[in-house]
Motif scaffolding. Sequence first.
Motif, PDB file in Angstrom:
ATOM      1  N   HIS A 176      15.410  29.800   7.905  1.00 29.61           N
ATOM      2  CA  HIS A 176      16.194  29.119   8.940  1.00 29.61           C
ATOM      3  C   HIS A 176      17.449  29.883   9.343  1.00 29.61           C
ATOM      4  O   HIS A 176      17.900  29.777  10.477  1.00 29.61           O
ATOM      5  N   GLY A 177      18.045  30.601   8.422  1.00 32.71           N
ATOM      6  CA  GLY A 177      19.292  31.287   8.713  1.00 32.71           C
ATOM      7  C   GLY A 177      20.499  30.445   8.341  1.00 32.71           C
ATOM      8  O   GLY A 177      20.376  29.376   7.739  1.00 32.71           O
ATOM      9  N   ALA A 178      21.683  30.937   8.701  1.00 34.87           N
ATOM     10  CA  ALA A 178      22.934  30.260   8.344  1.00 34.87           C
ATOM     11  C   ALA A 178      23.398  29.334   9.465  1.00 34.87           C
ATOM     12  O   ALA A 178      23.087  29.538  10.638  1.00 34.87           O
ATOM     13  N   GLY A 179      24.163  28.317   9.068  1.00 41.62           N
ATOM     14  CA  GLY A 179      24.791  27.434  10.041  1.00 41.62           C
ATOM     15  C   GLY A 179      23.832  26.556  10.816  1.00 41.62           C
ATOM     16  O   GLY A 179      24.121  26.163  11.950  1.00 41.62           O
ATOM     17  N   GLN A 180      22.696  26.219  10.206  1.00 40.66           N
ATOM     18  CA  GLN A 180      21.732  25.334  10.862  1.00 40.66           C
ATOM     19  C   GLN A 180      21.984  23.894  10.404  1.00 40.66           C
ATOM     20  O   GLN A 180      21.980  23.610   9.216  1.00 40.66           O
ATOM     21  N   PHE A 181      22.168  22.995  11.352  1.00 44.71           N
ATOM     22  CA  PHE A 181      22.491  21.608  11.006  1.00 44.71           C
ATOM     23  C   PHE A 181      21.349  20.679  11.386  1.00 44.71           C
ATOM     24  O   PHE A 181      21.509  19.715  12.136  1.00 44.71           O
ATOM     25  N   THR A 182      20.182  21.005  10.853  1.00 46.37           N
ATOM     26  CA  THR A 182      18.998  20.158  11.010  1.00 46.37           C
ATOM     27  C   THR A 182      18.582  19.681   9.623  1.00 46.37           C
ATOM     28  O   THR A 182      18.927  20.305   8.611  1.00 46.37           O
ATOM     29  N   PRO A 183      17.839  18.592   9.526  1.00 46.90           N
ATOM     30  CA  PRO A 183      17.416  18.094   8.202  1.00 46.90           C
ATOM     31  C   PRO A 183      16.661  19.130   7.380  1.00 46.90           C
ATOM     32  O   PRO A 183      16.721  19.108   6.150  1.00 46.90           O
ATOM     33  N   ASP A 184      15.939  20.038   8.048  1.00 45.53           N
ATOM     34  CA  ASP A 184      15.191  21.061   7.324  1.00 45.53           C
ATOM     35  C   ASP A 184      16.008  22.332   7.102  1.00 45.53           C
ATOM     36  O   ASP A 184      15.806  23.032   6.108  1.00 45.53           O
ATOM     37  N   ILE A 187      21.687  23.787   4.372  1.00 46.91           N
ATOM     38  CA  ILE A 187      21.563  24.296   3.002  1.00 46.91           C
ATOM     39  C   ILE A 187      21.408  23.174   1.980  1.00 46.91           C
ATOM     40  O   ILE A 187      20.836  23.376   0.903  1.00 46.91           O
ATOM     41  N   ASN A 188      21.886  21.982   2.293  1.00 49.83           N
ATOM     42  CA  ASN A 188      21.673  20.837   1.393  1.00 49.83           C
ATOM     43  C   ASN A 188      20.196  20.664   1.083  1.00 49.83           C
ATOM     44  O   ASN A 188      19.813  20.400  -0.066  1.00 49.83           O
ATOM     45  N   ALA A 189      19.357  20.802   2.120  1.00 54.31           N
ATOM     46  CA  ALA A 189      17.924  20.600   1.944  1.00 54.31           C
ATOM     47  C   ALA A 189      17.347  21.650   0.999  1.00 54.31           C
ATOM     48  O   ALA A 189      16.539  21.328   0.116  1.00 54.31           O
ATOM     49  N   TRP A 190      17.748  22.902   1.178  1.00 51.36           N
ATOM     50  CA  TRP A 190      17.223  23.979   0.326  1.00 51.36           C
ATOM     51  C   TRP A 190      17.632  23.772  -1.133  1.00 51.36           C
ATOM     52  O   TRP A 190      16.819  23.921  -2.041  1.00 51.36           O
ATOM     53  N   PRO A 197      14.914  17.171  -8.887  1.00 50.98           N
ATOM     54  CA  PRO A 197      13.555  16.704  -9.162  1.00 50.98           C
ATOM     55  C   PRO A 197      13.277  15.356  -8.508  1.00 50.98           C
ATOM     56  O   PRO A 197      14.177  14.659  -8.048  1.00 50.98           O
ATOM     57  N   GLY A 198      12.001  15.004  -8.484  1.00 48.14           N
ATOM     58  CA  GLY A 198      11.612  13.683  -8.010  1.00 48.14           C
ATOM     59  C   GLY A 198      11.571  13.563  -6.500  1.00 48.14           C
ATOM     60  O   GLY A 198      11.573  14.540  -5.749  1.00 48.14           O
ATOM     61  N   HIS A 199      11.553  12.323  -6.046  1.00 44.50           N
ATOM     62  CA  HIS A 199      11.436  12.000  -4.622  1.00 44.50           C
ATOM     63  C   HIS A 199      12.759  12.244  -3.911  1.00 44.50           C
ATOM     64  O   HIS A 199      13.822  11.863  -4.394  1.00 44.50           O
ATOM     65  N   LEU A 200      12.706  12.893  -2.743  1.00 43.04           N
ATOM     66  CA  LEU A 200      13.888  13.098  -1.905  1.00 43.04           C
ATOM     67  C   LEU A 200      13.891  12.027  -0.817  1.00 43.04           C
ATOM     68  O   LEU A 200      12.938  11.926  -0.028  1.00 43.04           O
ATOM     69  N   TYR A 201      14.946  11.262  -0.756  1.00 47.66           N
ATOM     70  CA  TYR A 201      15.010  10.108   0.145  1.00 47.66           C
ATOM     71  C   TYR A 201      14.826  10.509   1.604  1.00 47.66           C
ATOM     72  O   TYR A 201      14.215   9.792   2.388  1.00 47.66           O
ATOM     73  N   GLY A 202      15.369  11.666   1.972  1.00 48.78           N
ATOM     74  CA  GLY A 202      15.276  12.108   3.363  1.00 48.78           C
ATOM     75  C   GLY A 202      14.062  12.964   3.655  1.00 48.78           C
ATOM     76  O   GLY A 202      13.951  13.521   4.749  1.00 48.78           O
ATOM     77  N   GLY A 203      13.150  13.090   2.702  1.00 49.66           N
ATOM     78  CA  GLY A 203      11.971  13.916   2.908  1.00 49.66           C
ATOM     79  C   GLY A 203      12.229  15.356   2.515  1.00 49.66           C
ATOM     80  O   GLY A 203      11.770  15.823   1.471  1.00 49.66           O
ATOM     81  N   SER A 204      12.974  16.090   3.348  1.00 55.58           N
ATOM     82  CA  SER A 204      13.302  17.484   3.046  1.00 55.58           C
ATOM     83  C   SER A 204      14.651  17.620   2.336  1.00 55.58           C
ATOM     84  O   SER A 204      15.001  18.700   1.881  1.00 55.58           O
ATOM     85  N   GLY A 209      22.144  14.082  -2.654  1.00 57.15           N
ATOM     86  CA  GLY A 209      21.742  15.248  -3.421  1.00 57.15           C
ATOM     87  C   GLY A 209      22.923  15.986  -4.022  1.00 57.15           C
ATOM     88  O   GLY A 209      24.080  15.555  -3.944  1.00 57.15           O
ATOM     89  N   TRP A 210      22.628  17.168  -4.609  1.00 52.85           N
ATOM     90  CA  TRP A 210      23.647  17.902  -5.369  1.00 52.85           C
ATOM     91  C   TRP A 210      24.860  18.269  -4.531  1.00 52.85           C
ATOM     92  O   TRP A 210      26.004  18.026  -4.921  1.00 52.85           O
ATOM     93  N   LEU A 211      24.634  18.879  -3.370  1.00 53.19           N
ATOM     94  CA  LEU A 211      25.768  19.326  -2.563  1.00 53.19           C
ATOM     95  C   LEU A 211      26.526  18.133  -1.987  1.00 53.19           C
ATOM     96  O   LEU A 211      27.752  18.179  -1.851  1.00 53.19           O
ATOM     97  N   CYS A 212      25.814  17.066  -1.676  1.00 50.63           N
ATOM     98  CA  CYS A 212      26.477  15.857  -1.178  1.00 50.63           C
ATOM     99  C   CYS A 212      27.414  15.283  -2.239  1.00 50.63           C
ATOM    100  O   CYS A 212      28.539  14.896  -1.940  1.00 50.63           O
TER     101      CYS A 212
END
Length: 371
Positions: A176-184, A187-190, A197-204, A209-212
Amino acid sequence: METNRSSPPVRLRSLDALRGFDMLWIIGLDTLFRALAHTTNHPALVWWGKQMHHVSWDGLRAYDLIFPIFVFVSGVAIPYALKNKQDRGISRKKLTIQTFKRVAILILLGLLYNGLLDFKGDQTRFASVLGTIGIAYGTAALVFLFTRSFRARCLWTGGILLAVAALQLLVPVPGHGAGQFTPDGIINAWIDQQWLPGHLYGGSFDPEGWLCAFSAGFLALLGCLCGEQLRNRAVPQFKSVIQLLLGGGLLISLGALCWHLGYPPIKAAWTSSFNLLAGGIAMILLGIFHLGIDFKPRPDWSLPLQIVGMNPLTIYLICRIVPMASVSGFFFGGVGRLSSTWEPVVLALGILVVEFILLVFLYRKRIFLRI
């Protein structure tokens, strides 16, 4: 975790009231206003009813502020709780152990809230609201315990804000590259996909999550700084109110500038621009509550809010375990049916009435759930 039946120590009444005000939206006031909007179709209520839903991704509504304000409030309490214990001679080592214990208990309660006992295996959601509160609180508490000056704590607070912004703006995400603000692409998603581990509430991704959770530490530390300033003044001073209002206005302005420059507020990703806006609003609310409550010798109008705010964890867990809608239907279902189109409003109001009666009972018995 213990249930304390003794009288609570002297508290900042505005802090309990603000916490109670925030909790009310979590435990049913949001549902009441949604019902009012649907029933009346009044433009003002329809607008506010829309505010009682999260934005789909970027942007900001009132409902997006409930969780961050609670994190901020938990930080305000840190100087009162920890400094009081330090003044009683409790060592930093013991307070550190207690802090880690509290974080662990909140993470565990969050897992239970998410349905750990359903034994869903890989479908279990490990991230949680309570876990995020625990990690944010733990971050702020440890900084408070292990830094020597207010200035150092300010640097830590700003450091978290800048670190999160740097990660979200500058670090490239594979594919995706840097500075992308989409759910996928954010960087939070990555990070969540790699290490949560386990189920991710937002899918991706997971909004807790950790960064949040790390980013939420900014709000807890910001609250800690505000609480420290308030505690250091033996009596309420208008100077404190002015500082809170001006400081909140400054943060809102900075958050709006970041938004304008292309770094949007995203509650689900706890972007630094979101933290600036939420932190600024929380500071202004604290200033207003401080002015309207702490400058008066008695609780006055704020006592109902304080009653809610002194047992937040209790009512949060009870609302998860007990089907409050069914309880309200049992007591108020007949009135609701007689009210015709107003039945959803009556039942929503009934939930709040039942919850408040329970909280008043606990308050009168001096039963407060502590961790």
